[in-house]
Design a protein around this motif. Structure first.
Motif, PDB file in Angstrom:
ATOM      1  N   GLY A  31       0.791  -1.221   0.000  1.00 65.70           N
ATOM      2  CA  GLY A  31       0.000   0.000   0.000  1.00 65.70           C
ATOM      3  C   GLY A  31       0.823   1.271   0.000  1.00 65.70           C
ATOM      4  N   ILE A  32       2.145   1.151   0.177  1.00 67.62           N
ATOM      5  CA  ILE A  32       3.007   2.336   0.233  1.00 67.62           C
ATOM      6  C   ILE A  32       2.954   3.135  -1.072  1.00 67.62           C
ATOM      7  CG2 ILE A  32       5.399   3.137   0.459  1.00 67.62           C
ATOM      8  CD1 ILE A  32       5.824   0.861   2.491  1.00 67.62           C
ATOM      9  N   PRO A  33       3.042   2.511  -2.258  1.00 68.23           N
ATOM     10  CA  PRO A  33       2.973   3.309  -3.500  1.00 68.23           C
ATOM     11  C   PRO A  33       1.620   4.002  -3.706  1.00 68.23           C
ATOM     12  CG  PRO A  33       3.902   1.148  -3.962  1.00 68.23           C
ATOM     13  CD  PRO A  33       3.416   1.121  -2.547  1.00 68.23           C
ATOM     14  N   GLU A  34       0.556   3.470  -3.110  1.00 64.72           N
ATOM     15  CA  GLU A  34      -0.766   4.085  -3.262  1.00 64.72           C
ATOM     16  C   GLU A  34      -0.912   5.349  -2.419  1.00 64.72           C
ATOM     17  OE1 GLU A  34      -3.719   1.176  -2.353  1.00 64.72           O
ATOM     18  OE2 GLU A  34      -2.861  -0.299  -3.728  1.00 64.72           O
ATOM     19  N   HIS A  35      -0.208   5.409  -1.291  1.00 61.34           N
ATOM     20  CA  HIS A  35      -0.317   6.545  -0.376  1.00 61.34           C
ATOM     21  C   HIS A  35       1.081   7.013   0.048  1.00 61.34           C
ATOM     22  CE1 HIS A  35      -4.568   5.601  -0.034  1.00 61.34           C
ATOM     23  NE2 HIS A  35      -4.248   4.345   0.243  1.00 61.34           N
ATOM     24  N   VAL A  38       1.140   9.876   2.905  1.00 61.55           N
ATOM     25  CA  VAL A  38       0.848   9.379   4.251  1.00 61.55           C
ATOM     26  C   VAL A  38       2.049   8.611   4.798  1.00 61.55           C
ATOM     27  CG1 VAL A  38      -0.631   7.814   5.579  1.00 61.55           C
ATOM     28  CG2 VAL A  38      -1.629   9.296   3.843  1.00 61.55           C
ATOM     29  N   PHE A  39       2.694   7.824   3.948  1.00 58.88           N
ATOM     30  CA  PHE A  39       3.859   7.053   4.370  1.00 58.88           C
ATOM     31  C   PHE A  39       5.001   7.979   4.803  1.00 58.88           C
ATOM     32  CE2 PHE A  39       7.927   4.986   3.392  1.00 58.88           C
ATOM     33  CZ  PHE A  39       7.840   3.899   4.237  1.00 58.88           C
ATOM     34  N   ILE A  40       5.275   9.008   4.013  1.00 54.61           N
ATOM     35  CA  ILE A  40       6.365   9.936   4.324  1.00 54.61           C
ATOM     36  C   ILE A  40       6.078  10.703   5.613  1.00 54.61           C
ATOM     37  CG2 ILE A  40       7.548  12.026   3.526  1.00 54.61           C
ATOM     38  CD1 ILE A  40       7.262  10.867   0.660  1.00 54.61           C
ATOM     39  N   ILE A  41       4.857  11.205   5.758  1.00 53.99           N
ATOM     40  CA  ILE A  41       4.490  11.934   6.981  1.00 53.99           C
ATOM     41  C   ILE A  41       4.580  11.012   8.193  1.00 53.99           C
ATOM     42  CG2 ILE A  41       2.593  13.114   8.172  1.00 53.99           C
ATOM     43  CD1 ILE A  41       3.930  14.789   5.999  1.00 53.99           C
TER      44      ILE A  41
END
Length: 160
Positions: A31-35, A38-41
């Motif tokens: 799900g990381i490439p989709e969001h 959100v992942f970086i924050i």
């Protein structure tokens, strides 16, 4: 002079919170490439929380904490002091919203600039708060500080 060390409670809570955030972030790797935002924050937030826990842990290992002597009160973990003759009042404060407790040191307004320059701050601070959640024995610290303040307060007024 007794040094009131940093409590293990905030160190462990911040460390656990940072690890939980990291665990949640990497739970669904697909799900990381989709969001990515959100992942970086989340990654930044977890590293800030973990960094603060390690900062508190390092300060505890160094023996840093809150204390006072015949000259003044150490108001932060960097060792900055407010001198007794600069203090107008010391009070207990309990927030009605967050239920957080603290000991607040109010310097006299004529000393704000002097304290700012000495502590190398950008802006003067009208009050210095020692948060109870950081201290190992907060009630004992506050009671001893207030007893010391009651003894020193009359002497300070005679000096001015």
């Amino acid at each position: 002079m007794e040094i009131y060390k940093i409590s293990w409670y905030p160190i462990l809570v911040f460390m656990f919170s940072g690890m939980v955030i990291l665990f949640i972030l990497f739970w669904d790797v697909q799900g990381i490439p989709e969001h990515p935002f959100v992942f970086i924050i989340g990654l930044i937030l977890s590293f800030v929380i973990l960094g603060y826990s390690f900062y508190l842990w390092r300060k505890r290992k160094q023996g840093k904490g809150f204390s006072w002597d015949d000259k003044g009160i150490v108001i932060d973990l960097k060792g900055n002091k407010v001198y007794w003759e600069e203090i107008e009042d010391i009070k207990f404060y309990k927030s009605s919203v967050t239920n957080m407790k603290s000991t607040v040191i109010y310097p006299h307004y004529t000393n704000h600039e002097k304290i700012r320059l000495r502590n190398k701050k950008l802006m003067p601070t009208p009050a210095h708060s020692i948060e109870w959640y950081l201290i190992e024995k907060p009630k004992e610290m506050h009671n001893h500080l207030m007893n010391t303040w009651e003894e020193i307060k009359p002497l300070g007024k005679n000096r001015n």
